[in-house]
Design a protein around this motif. Structure first.
Motif, mmCIF file in Angstrom:
data_model
loop_
_atom_site.group_PDB
_atom_site.id
_atom_site.type_symbol
_atom_site.label_atom_id
_atom_site.label_comp_id
_atom_site.label_asym_id
_atom_site.label_seq_id
_atom_site.Cartn_x
_atom_site.Cartn_y
_atom_site.Cartn_z
ATOM 1 N N ALA A 100 0.830 -1.200 0.000
ATOM 2 C CA ALA A 100 0.000 0.000 0.000
ATOM 3 C C ALA A 100 0.867 1.252 0.000
ATOM 4 C CB ALA A 100 -0.898 -0.011 1.228
ATOM 5 N N THR A 101 0.491 2.196 -0.827
ATOM 6 C CA THR A 101 1.183 3.479 -0.850
ATOM 7 C C THR A 101 0.205 4.558 -0.426
ATOM 8 O OG1 THR A 101 2.583 2.710 -2.637
ATOM 9 C CG2 THR A 101 2.501 5.069 -2.298
ATOM 10 N N MET A 102 0.615 5.374 0.537
ATOM 11 C CA MET A 102 -0.238 6.469 1.005
ATOM 12 C C MET A 102 0.579 7.748 0.980
ATOM 13 S SD MET A 102 -1.800 4.606 4.374
ATOM 14 C CE MET A 102 -3.045 5.823 4.820
ATOM 15 N N THR A 103 -0.068 8.840 0.607
ATOM 16 C CA THR A 103 0.627 10.124 0.627
ATOM 17 C C THR A 103 0.505 10.713 2.027
ATOM 18 O OG1 THR A 103 0.107 10.414 -1.683
ATOM 19 C CG2 THR A 103 0.808 12.380 -0.496
ATOM 20 N N GLY A 104 1.633 11.011 2.626
ATOM 21 C CA GLY A 104 1.661 11.539 3.989
ATOM 22 C C GLY A 104 1.383 13.031 4.036
ATOM 23 N N ARG A 105 1.306 13.546 5.255
ATOM 24 C CA ARG A 105 1.104 14.991 5.424
ATOM 25 C C ARG A 105 2.252 15.767 4.798
ATOM 26 N NH1 ARG A 105 0.257 13.223 11.108
ATOM 27 N NH2 ARG A 105 -1.981 13.004 11.398
ATOM 28 N N SER A 106 3.415 15.156 4.799
ATOM 29 C CA SER A 106 4.609 15.802 4.238
ATOM 30 C C SER A 106 4.552 15.889 2.722
ATOM 31 C CB SER A 106 5.845 14.987 4.620
ATOM 32 O OG SER A 106 5.773 13.708 3.990
ATOM 33 N N GLY A 107 3.597 15.152 2.125
ATOM 34 C CA GLY A 107 3.525 15.114 0.669
ATOM 35 C C GLY A 107 4.317 13.947 0.098
ATOM 36 N N VAL A 108 5.084 13.256 0.960
ATOM 37 C CA VAL A 108 5.887 12.116 0.510
ATOM 38 C C VAL A 108 4.999 10.885 0.421
ATOM 39 C CG1 VAL A 108 7.824 10.589 1.119
ATOM 40 C CG2 VAL A 108 7.978 13.050 1.558
ATOM 41 N N LYS A 109 5.223 10.090 -0.634
ATOM 42 C CA LYS A 109 4.474 8.831 -0.775
ATOM 43 C C LYS A 109 5.147 7.771 0.076
ATOM 44 C CE LYS A 109 2.036 9.196 -5.104
ATOM 45 N NZ LYS A 109 2.458 9.719 -6.398
ATOM 46 N N GLN A 110 4.420 7.217 1.023
ATOM 47 C CA GLN A 110 4.960 6.212 1.925
ATOM 48 C C GLN A 110 4.402 4.850 1.533
ATOM 49 O OE1 GLN A 110 7.179 7.439 3.671
ATOM 50 N NE2 GLN A 110 6.607 9.404 4.580
ATOM 51 N N THR A 111 5.295 3.875 1.455
ATOM 52 C CA THR A 111 4.866 2.535 1.078
ATOM 53 C C THR A 111 4.973 1.587 2.272
ATOM 54 O OG1 THR A 111 5.568 2.906 -1.178
ATOM 55 C CG2 THR A 111 5.260 0.629 -0.537
ATOM 56 N N PHE A 112 3.934 0.807 2.459
ATOM 57 C CA PHE A 112 3.909 -0.173 3.538
ATOM 58 C C PHE A 112 3.629 -1.555 2.961
ATOM 59 C CE2 PHE A 112 2.573 3.891 5.260
ATOM 60 C CZ PHE A 112 3.404 4.029 6.366
ATOM 61 N N PHE A 113 4.039 -2.548 3.691
ATOM 62 C CA PHE A 113 3.754 -3.921 3.265
ATOM 63 C C PHE A 113 2.245 -4.122 3.175
ATOM 64 C CE2 PHE A 113 2.728 -8.270 4.697
ATOM 65 C CZ PHE A 113 3.191 -8.959 3.596
ATOM 66 N N LEU A 114 1.532 -3.590 4.167
ATOM 67 C CA LEU A 114 0.075 -3.749 4.166
ATOM 68 C C LEU A 114 -0.563 -2.627 4.980
ATOM 69 C CD1 LEU A 114 -1.933 -6.993 4.537
ATOM 70 C CD2 LEU A 114 -2.415 -5.193 6.190
ATOM 71 N N VAL A 115 -1.709 -2.166 4.532
ATOM 72 C CA VAL A 115 -2.489 -1.226 5.335
ATOM 73 C C VAL A 115 -3.878 -1.841 5.540
ATOM 74 C CG1 VAL A 115 -3.571 1.060 5.419
ATOM 75 C CG2 VAL A 115 -1.230 0.830 4.592
ATOM 76 N N ALA A 116 -4.267 -1.968 6.819
ATOM 77 C CA ALA A 116 -5.593 -2.495 7.156
ATOM 78 C C ALA A 116 -6.464 -1.323 7.597
ATOM 79 C CB ALA A 116 -5.472 -3.526 8.277
ATOM 80 N N THR A 117 -7.630 -1.224 6.992
ATOM 81 C CA THR A 117 -8.504 -0.083 7.256
ATOM 82 C C THR A 117 -9.828 -0.572 7.825
ATOM 83 O OG1 THR A 117 -7.525 0.993 5.341
ATOM 84 C CG2 THR A 117 -9.560 1.954 6.178
ATOM 85 N N SER A 118 -10.294 0.128 8.856
ATOM 86 C CA SER A 118 -11.641 -0.168 9.322
ATOM 87 C C SER A 118 -12.398 1.145 9.505
ATOM 88 C CB SER A 118 -11.612 -0.965 10.629
ATOM 89 O OG SER A 118 -11.363 -0.099 11.709
ATOM 90 N N GLY A 119 -13.734 1.060 9.481
ATOM 91 C CA GLY A 119 -14.553 2.253 9.646
ATOM 92 C C GLY A 119 -14.595 3.069 8.366
ATOM 93 N N MET A 178 1.181 -2.180 8.445
ATOM 94 C CA MET A 178 2.022 -3.343 8.719
ATOM 95 C C MET A 178 3.243 -3.258 7.838
ATOM 96 S SD MET A 178 0.220 -7.005 8.814
ATOM 97 C CE MET A 178 -1.248 -7.241 9.769
ATOM 98 N N ASP A 179 4.381 -3.587 8.412
ATOM 99 C CA ASP A 179 5.594 -3.577 7.595
ATOM 100 C C ASP A 179 6.534 -4.685 8.058
ATOM 101 O OD1 ASP A 179 6.956 -2.636 5.421
ATOM 102 O OD2 ASP A 179 6.965 -0.565 6.090
ATOM 103 N N ILE A 180 7.533 -4.908 7.241
ATOM 104 C CA ILE A 180 8.527 -5.930 7.580
ATOM 105 C C ILE A 180 9.889 -5.246 7.527
ATOM 106 C CG2 ILE A 180 9.560 -8.133 6.881
ATOM 107 C CD1 ILE A 180 6.842 -8.754 5.518
#
Ligand SMILES: [Zn+2]
Ligand SMILES: [Zn+2]
Ligand SMILES: [Zn+2]
Length: 342
Positions: A219-238, A248-250
């Motif tokens: 999963a890639t998410m754009t942070g508040r800093s504007g930087v694209k952050q990549t994680f092994f997995l993002v679990a979303t609820s709600g 989640m990361d390794i």
């Protein structure tokens, strides 16, 4: 040997590249000659995924027996920039000019003048101004030689030099380093590891989804800093305002730096919680950092145990009563980003 390979397998862009190459009939990353590029050749498919230092990464994979070098050619490279986009030029041994031409050379016996046929305009000798006369008697043909248009020197063999088309320098062949050009084929070991990693990733996703979360991996998410952050997995609820992301990361070195950087990434994207696996282990200092920042972790010797432990830990955390979960996963909030207003 899966511990050392796991570093490569964690590389999201590499995994994507390998999955793509696995679909090719020959499972090979091909070299392509491209005059306009820095080295005179490229690996366009690999570059889509690996970016600027693609060849370095392919070489590293080959050094680790994860890819196989398939010899294409050995060529000369520029001693300055390494490019194989070179051109072979003929130089005058006297003045170094490249204005050299092959010409038929004539000797006018009566006056001793030697020169290219082109100088004997209308069959008149340019030195003594007499007609050439009879071949074999008044003049003789000396065969083909090179003539320099710049200094008029006549010579048997011009000097051969290579010119780099990139930075326009010339050098002799003996000064040019040899460059071996390769295609890179997938080794079965890498394919197996990637398949296993993909299976484990799918396994983790299924298990986390069974607990009522939506998942993205990687999963890639754009942070508040504007930087694209990549994680092994993002679990979303709600949804909406109540939406929470657990990342989640390794991690691989198990160092405090790696834990700090994961924390910074998680804060940047406003994650609610962080769960990570350290392969094979976390240093004592790194454990303290993780604990003090409210990050949850598991240690695992390889990828297959990692998947099981991550899933188990995740389930433990989300199935515990709300308060406990807040306590464990709410750790990030305690530190809070500097901009957060109470
Ligand atoms: Zn060069
Ligand atoms: Zn010359
Ligand atoms: Zn003459």
């Amino acid at each position: 040997m899966s511990a050392d390979i796991s570093g490569f397998v964690r590389n999201v862009r590499l995994v994507k590249l390998v999955l793509r190459v696995m679909d090719l009939p020959d499972k090979t990353i091909k070299f392509e000659r491209q005059a306009g590029t820095a080295q005179g050749y490229r690996y366009p498919l690999a570059e889509e995924y690996l970016g600027a230092n693609t060849q370095e990464q392919l070489e590293e994979l080959a050094d680790n027996s994860l890819m196989e070098r398939q010899f294409v050619a050995k060529e000369f490279g520029c001693p300055k920039c390494g490019s194989v986009n070179l051109s072979l030029r003929l130089h005058c041994p006297n003045c170094d000019s490249t204005q050299v031409e092959r010409q038929d050379i004539i000797e006018h016996v009566s006056c001793g003048f030697q020169g290219p046929q082109s100088k004997f305009v209308d069959n008149v000798c340019p030195k003594c101004s007499q007609p050439l006369g009879q071949v074999g008697v008044d003049y003789v043909r000396q065969g083909t030689q090179y003539v320099c248009r710049s200094c008029d020197q006549i010579f048997q063999a011009p000097i051969q030099k290579l010119t780099c088309m990139r930075d326009d320098i010339s050098f002799s062949v003996s000064d040019a380093p040899e460059v071996s050009l390769y295609n890179y084929g997938l080794m079965p070991r890498l394919e197996e590891e990637i398949n296993r990693a993909v299976n484990q990733q799918q396994y983790i996703q299924e298990k986390v989804e069974a607990l009522g979360f939506k998942t993205r991996s990687p999963a890639t998410m754009t942070g508040r800093s504007g930087v694209k952050q990549t994680f092994f997995l993002v679990a979303t609820s709600g949804v909406g305002f109540m939406k929470t992301n657990i990342v989640m990361d390794i991690i691989n070195t198990g160092s405090t730096e790696e834990v700090f950087s994961l924390y910074a990434k998680a804060i940047d994207v406003g994650a609610y919680g962080v769960l990570f696996a350290a392969i094979p282990s976390l240093s004592d200092d790194a454990k303290k950092v993780a604990d003090s920042y409210g990050m949850t972790y598991v240690e695992a010797e390889d990828m297959s145990t990692t998947a099981d432990r991550l899933v188990k830990k995740f389930a433990e955390l989300v199935e515990t009563p709300e308060e406990r979960m807040l306590e464990v996963f709410g750790g990030l909030g305690k530190q809070g980003p500097p901009s957060q207003v109470a």
